[in-house]
Design a protein around this motif. Sequence first.
Motif, mmCIF file in Angstrom:
data_model
loop_
_atom_site.group_PDB
_atom_site.id
_atom_site.type_symbol
_atom_site.label_atom_id
_atom_site.label_comp_id
_atom_site.label_asym_id
_atom_site.label_seq_id
_atom_site.Cartn_x
_atom_site.Cartn_y
_atom_site.Cartn_z
ATOM 1 N N PRO A 335 3.751 30.696 17.899
ATOM 2 C CA PRO A 335 2.864 29.943 16.999
ATOM 3 C C PRO A 335 1.856 30.845 16.283
ATOM 4 O O PRO A 335 1.575 30.652 15.088
ATOM 5 C CB PRO A 335 2.161 28.960 17.938
ATOM 6 N N ARG A 339 1.375 31.556 12.123
ATOM 7 C CA ARG A 339 0.094 31.541 11.387
ATOM 8 C C ARG A 339 -0.173 32.894 10.724
ATOM 9 O O ARG A 339 -0.664 32.967 9.597
ATOM 10 C CB ARG A 339 -1.042 31.173 12.339
ATOM 11 N N ASN A 343 1.054 31.997 7.272
ATOM 12 C CA ASN A 343 -0.157 31.239 6.962
ATOM 13 C C ASN A 343 0.130 29.733 6.969
ATOM 14 O O ASN A 343 -0.315 28.985 6.094
ATOM 15 C CB ASN A 343 -0.745 31.663 5.608
ATOM 16 N N GLU A 344 0.912 29.322 7.970
ATOM 17 C CA GLU A 344 1.271 27.911 8.125
ATOM 18 C C GLU A 344 1.033 27.484 9.578
ATOM 19 O O GLU A 344 0.998 28.321 10.477
ATOM 20 C CB GLU A 344 2.758 27.685 7.786
ATOM 21 N N GLU A 345 0.878 26.185 9.772
ATOM 22 C CA GLU A 345 0.822 25.650 11.124
ATOM 23 C C GLU A 345 2.246 25.395 11.623
ATOM 24 O O GLU A 345 3.114 24.991 10.842
ATOM 25 C CB GLU A 345 0.024 24.340 11.167
ATOM 26 N N PRO A 346 2.518 25.660 12.903
ATOM 27 C CA PRO A 346 3.878 25.443 13.428
ATOM 28 C C PRO A 346 4.316 23.987 13.282
ATOM 29 O O PRO A 346 3.544 23.066 13.576
ATOM 30 C CB PRO A 346 3.756 25.833 14.905
ATOM 31 N N PRO A 349 6.195 22.460 18.059
ATOM 32 C CA PRO A 349 5.312 23.110 19.034
ATOM 33 C C PRO A 349 6.085 23.798 20.146
ATOM 34 O O PRO A 349 7.231 23.457 20.441
ATOM 35 C CB PRO A 349 4.490 21.944 19.590
#
Length: 483
Positions: A335, A339, A343-346, A349
């Motif tokens: 994760p 980022r 530059n993204e959220e997973p 999860p």
Amino acid sequence: MTDRTVFSDYCMIPDSWDEMCADGSIRPQYQQVFETLNQLSASTLSGKDQLAGELFLNQGITFTVYSDNEGIERIFPFDIIPRIIPGHEWSHIEAGISQRLKALNLFLKDIYSRQEILKDSIIPAELIASCPQYAREVYGIKVPFDIFVHISGIDLIRGNDGTYYVLEDNLRTPSGVSYMLENREVTKRLFPDLLSANQVKMVNNYPLELYNILVSLAPRQLANPTVVLLTPGVFNSAYYEHTFLARTMGIPLVEGRDLMVDNHKVYMKTTMGLQQVDVIYRRIDDEYMDPLVFRPDSALGIPGILGAYRKGNVALVNAIGNGVADDKAVYAYVPAMIRYYLNEEPILPNVPTYQMADMDSREFTFRNIHNMVIKRTNQSGGYGMLMGNSATDHEINTMINSVNADPRNYIAQPIIKLSTAPCFLNNRFEPRHVDLRPFALCGPGGIKIIPGGLTRVALREGSLVVNSSQGGGSKDTWVLNNG
């Protein structure tokens, strides 16, 4: 006995997400299959189950369970009831796996070149330095198109709230795709009308997709580059898969002794003389690939192949050194990689993971060991693992001693009850825990995820261990075009 009686015995497992049932009703994606099965008798279903076993036996689809003292090959266990995934769920899975693989590829490129992620302290440098799968021997090698992971199997599980979690990444020599393809062929024989009626997405173009990627990686600009599949040989537990893929792609199946290196180029020995090899789809682990660089006692590899690889004269699929990215201790940082690099959220999860090298995490795990699973970071196939909820006191004490002696090479995770799916067992329907291994292909044209994958089943009642090597089985996985 009517089918209604068979289905009336179906009893969901408490605190587990059931893929077919919800709140006493049938989920929409299963409705048509459920209605069809309701019209079949138990004896008809039993006949289909027997036919499936005969088809697998006639195809030679076997698997060796090494934990058996008998050491015999057996039919790969197959459950005749498909696992069904609606289209909108699959879109979410696809997006999450694509994102993950982009980050993992960037990580591998970085870790074997500038190592910016270590310099920026996103991942502890000592974690990589102590990773037995980090191959310093390939540092600085430029791989074609900067792609390290061409073939991956990303293991997913589903928690009791329906959330999909990534359990682990298989980025070295992932196996199981032949069973995915054979499962579909058997299902076509058992339920030919159901597949078309449910608008199930196809999986049988996988060999062609893989072949096209292999050809695209060839260093020489040829119309027909030479592509081979390198196998350890007939005693490997996945040898059936090696022969299956070589045959369906129409490429030679070779062993190390069939290849040689001369002047930093790889050649295949043929009856017509030596033939230069451009791409090797290898099913041999890193340490056996080149006895001049890795294990000198290896008789499986090709002396000098790393030199040809470094010169760019041959492409290896997957790249050497990928094991650093699917080390279970490094998994916890994926994760953060997403980022950092994207530059993204997973989207998908991770399962919460505790590093045993951290004293606080270790103490927490030992206090809650009956609710935890402890795994060796460099083992697969369900080996080197302790399920705290079913382990004996002796097994727990042995594991605690092992962890304390070598904490870096262990992680712990909370036990998550995998989702369940209906299976036809003992002439009736029973829920069994399942996971999912989708297969992704990555080439110069991008990432393609085969719509389905291998659903693995924990055939033993109450078991959460789905690995084939531990006696698990599998079922066909349907991804619907609609829904």
